[in-house]
Design an enzyme around this catalytic site. Structure first.
Site, PDB file in Angstrom:
ATOM      1  N   HIS A 175       1.072  -1.979   0.075  1.00 43.41           N
ATOM      2  CA  HIS A 175      -0.112   0.169  -0.118  1.00 43.41           C
ATOM      3  C   HIS A 175       0.933   0.955  -0.333  1.00 43.41           C
ATOM      4  CE1 HIS A 175      -2.712   3.480   2.015  1.00 43.41           C
ATOM      5  NE2 HIS A 175      -3.431   2.537   1.921  1.00 43.41           N
ATOM      6  N   ASP A 215       3.411  -4.609   7.903  1.00 46.69           N
ATOM      7  CA  ASP A 215       1.936  -3.609   7.342  1.00 46.69           C
ATOM      8  C   ASP A 215       0.923  -4.717   7.733  1.00 46.69           C
ATOM      9  OD1 ASP A 215      -0.106  -2.726   7.119  1.00 46.69           O
ATOM     10  OD2 ASP A 215       0.563  -1.487   5.119  1.00 46.69           O
ATOM     11  N   GLN A 260      -4.320  -4.799   6.681  1.00 46.29           N
ATOM     12  CA  GLN A 260      -5.712  -5.851   6.370  1.00 46.29           C
ATOM     13  C   GLN A 260      -5.712  -7.501   7.150  1.00 46.29           C
ATOM     14  OE1 GLN A 260      -8.149  -4.995   4.896  1.00 46.29           O
ATOM     15  NE2 GLN A 260      -6.721  -2.430   3.942  1.00 46.29           N
ATOM     16  N   LYS A 312     -10.275  -0.953  11.673  1.00 48.48           N
ATOM     17  CA  LYS A 312     -10.955  -1.762  10.224  1.00 48.48           C
ATOM     18  C   LYS A 312     -11.122  -2.909  11.090  1.00 48.48           C
ATOM     19  CE  LYS A 312      -7.262   0.221   6.773  1.00 48.48           C
ATOM     20  NZ  LYS A 312      -7.796   0.927   6.159  1.00 48.48           N
ATOM     21  N   CYS A 339      -5.267   3.335  -3.504  1.00 48.34           N
ATOM     22  CA  CYS A 339      -3.745   3.690  -2.733  1.00 48.34           C
ATOM     23  C   CYS A 339      -2.838   2.739  -2.851  1.00 48.34           C
ATOM     24  CB  CYS A 339      -3.813   4.008  -1.256  1.00 48.34           C
ATOM     25  SG  CYS A 339      -5.123   5.124  -0.970  1.00 48.34           S
TER      26      CYS A 339
HETATM   27  N1  PMP Z   1      -1.580  -0.446   4.619  1.00 46.17           N
HETATM   28  C1  PMP Z   1      -2.447  -1.253   4.229  1.00 46.17           C
HETATM   29  C2  PMP Z   1      -1.791  -2.082   3.940  1.00 46.17           C
HETATM   30  C3  PMP Z   1      -3.470  -0.593   3.856  1.00 46.17           C
HETATM   31  O1  PMP Z   1      -4.627  -1.156   3.529  1.00 46.17           O
HETATM   32  C4  PMP Z   1      -4.480   0.913   4.369  1.00 46.17           C
HETATM   33  C5  PMP Z   1      -5.418   1.632   4.969  1.00 46.17           C
HETATM   34  N2  PMP Z   1      -6.150   1.383   3.337  1.00 46.17           N
HETATM   35  C6  PMP Z   1      -2.962   1.169   5.207  1.00 46.17           C
HETATM   36  C7  PMP Z   1      -1.442   0.596   5.669  1.00 46.17           C
HETATM   37  C8  PMP Z   1      -2.708   2.358   6.043  1.00 46.17           C
HETATM   38  O2  PMP Z   1      -3.886   2.201   6.916  1.00 46.17           O
HETATM   39  P1  PMP Z   1      -4.374   4.201   8.398  1.00 46.17           P
HETATM   40  O3  PMP Z   1      -5.583   4.648   6.921  1.00 46.17           O
HETATM   41  O4  PMP Z   1      -5.305   2.973   8.817  1.00 46.17           O
HETATM   42  O5  PMP Z   1      -3.142   5.051   8.162  1.00 46.17           O
END
Ligand code: PMP
Length: 381
Positions: A99, A175, A178, A201, A341
């Site tokens: 991401h 990370d 998910q 999440k 993203c």
């Molecule tokens: N890493 C991944 C794989 C994500 O899916 C997301 C959120 N879409 C993030 C990081 C960022 O998370 P946050 O919005 O809580 O900062």
């Protein structure tokens, strides 16, 4: 028309029972701040925050509860780890499924003299461990990998990557945006040195709260991202060496922490195994219903056990953004289209630049909602 919320990967909804009451309780009865003043209102809230820290530290397999750092979310935690550890001349390895939280931060660091390599993943998003193995250099300082893809749910082989890292004495950061709340995410079991997680999440907590679980060796090597008051060692111009204060300057998101605490209590009582079984069953149901349709592509692993509940659909005969709009307007089904993203992941999956329509499931998603989504996809395809 009833709305079907299938955008759980962007933010869980509804939240776990008890979350809003815990947030409101802090705002209505919790007092002003913690770790600063010594009256009972402040220390009482401080103890509640400590209890949530202890729960989260146990959840993520920290060796001590101080090694669980609260942050506003996964993005902030990724920045804390990458910017706190890496110095000019260091080499960083990430995966081809990251991401932008990881990719953009890593890319920004290349401007500060840090070399970056991207470990390839196959067309299902699975990590190529042999290719990762070949990327290590003497100056490799960190490997950072997503645990599960936010585009197609693929669960990456983190224990396999950890074995390669351990052989070379290189720390591994994960990370878990998910994966946390969906599958077990523990520093000790994964062999990782950092887990970056959001509260909003899979953990079913409020927005604006998350954290980083750190190994002692990584915590010792990192410098703080944010400096300022901690209510401790106030006579020194330096940030305190003690955790968690070293990485928690300023007033934290106390309503968010207590809300996350309530969410964690729910997850514990519901049972992660039971929630995971529900997720696998619904994911399998969705994938089976879509199988065989020649007008869509569904990237990612075919077995639901190899994913979290995130399913991307690439409509081959129509525009994906239009399909997502039709899903909402005609069927009340809420999804997310585009690149999510994660341009690197879409390149890996062969869906860049057009992106996909992403359906993401949660513990409160019903089988009938999955059936309705699958039927709508087939009708629109
Ligand atoms: N890493 C991944 C794989 C994500 O899916 C997301 C959120 N879409 C993030 C990081 C960022 O998370 P946050 O919005 O809580 O900062």
């Amino acid at each position: 028309m009833k709305t079907v919320y299938l955008d759980q990967a962007a933010g869980s909804f509804p939240k776990a029972p008890g979350v809003s009451a815990a947030v409101a309780g802090l705002l209505e009865h919790g007092g002003g701040n913690i770790n600063r003043s010594s009256y009972a209102l402040s220390t009482g809230t401080g103890l509640q925050v400590m209890a949530v820290r202890e729960e989260l530290a146990a959840f993520f397999g920290c060796s001590a509860c101080e090694e669980l750092i609260f942050t506003p979310g996964a993005t902030q935690s990724v920045n804390l780890v990458l910017r706190g550890l890496l110095r000019p001349g260091d080499h960083l390895i990430i995966s081809g499924m990251e991401h932008n939280a990881v990719y953009r931060t890593a890319h920004a660091l290349t401007g500060a003299g840090i070399a970056l390599s991207v470990a390839p993943c196959d067309g299902t998003g699975a990590l190529d461990l042999d290719a990762l193995d070949r990327l290590f250099r003497p100056e490799t300082r960190l490997v950072m990998l997503t645990h599960a893809s936010n585009v197609c749910g693929t669960i990456l082989d983190i224990p396999g990557a950890a074995r390669l890292c351990r052989r070379r004495g290189v720390p591994l950061a994960v990370d878990a945006a998910q994966s946390a709340g969906h599958i077990p995410v523990r520093l000790d079991e994964l062999g990782a040195d950092a887990v970056c997680f959001p509260g909003h999440k899979g953990l079913l907590g409020p927005q604006g709260i998350g954290g980083a679980a750190l190994s002692p060796r990584l915590a010792r090597a990192m410098t703080p991202l944010i400096t300022g008051g901690t209510g401790s060692s106030s006579d020194s111009p330096e940030m305190p060496a003690e955790l968690p204060d070293r990485f928690e300057a300023g007033t934290g998101n106390l309503p968010g922490i207590l809300g996350l605490g309530a969410a964690l209590s729910y997850l514990r009582s519901a049972g992660l195994d039971r929630l995971r079984a529900h997720e696998v069953a619904l994911t399998g149901r969705f994938l089976s219903a879509l199988r065989g349709c020649p007008h869509i592509r569904v990237p990612g692993p075919p077995r639901p056990e190899d994913r979290v509940g995130v399913i991307s659909v690439d409509f081959l005969r129509r525009d994906n953004a239009e399909a997502a709009a039709d899903l909402e307007e005609r069927y009340g089904i809420l999804t997310r289209c585009g690149l999510h993203c994660a341009p690197l992941a879409h390149r890996t999956l062969g869906t860049f630049p057009r992106g996909t329509v992403r359906f993401s499931l949660g513990p409160f998603t019903a089988p009938e909602e999955v059936d309705a989504a699958a039927q709508a996809v087939l009708a629109l395809a």
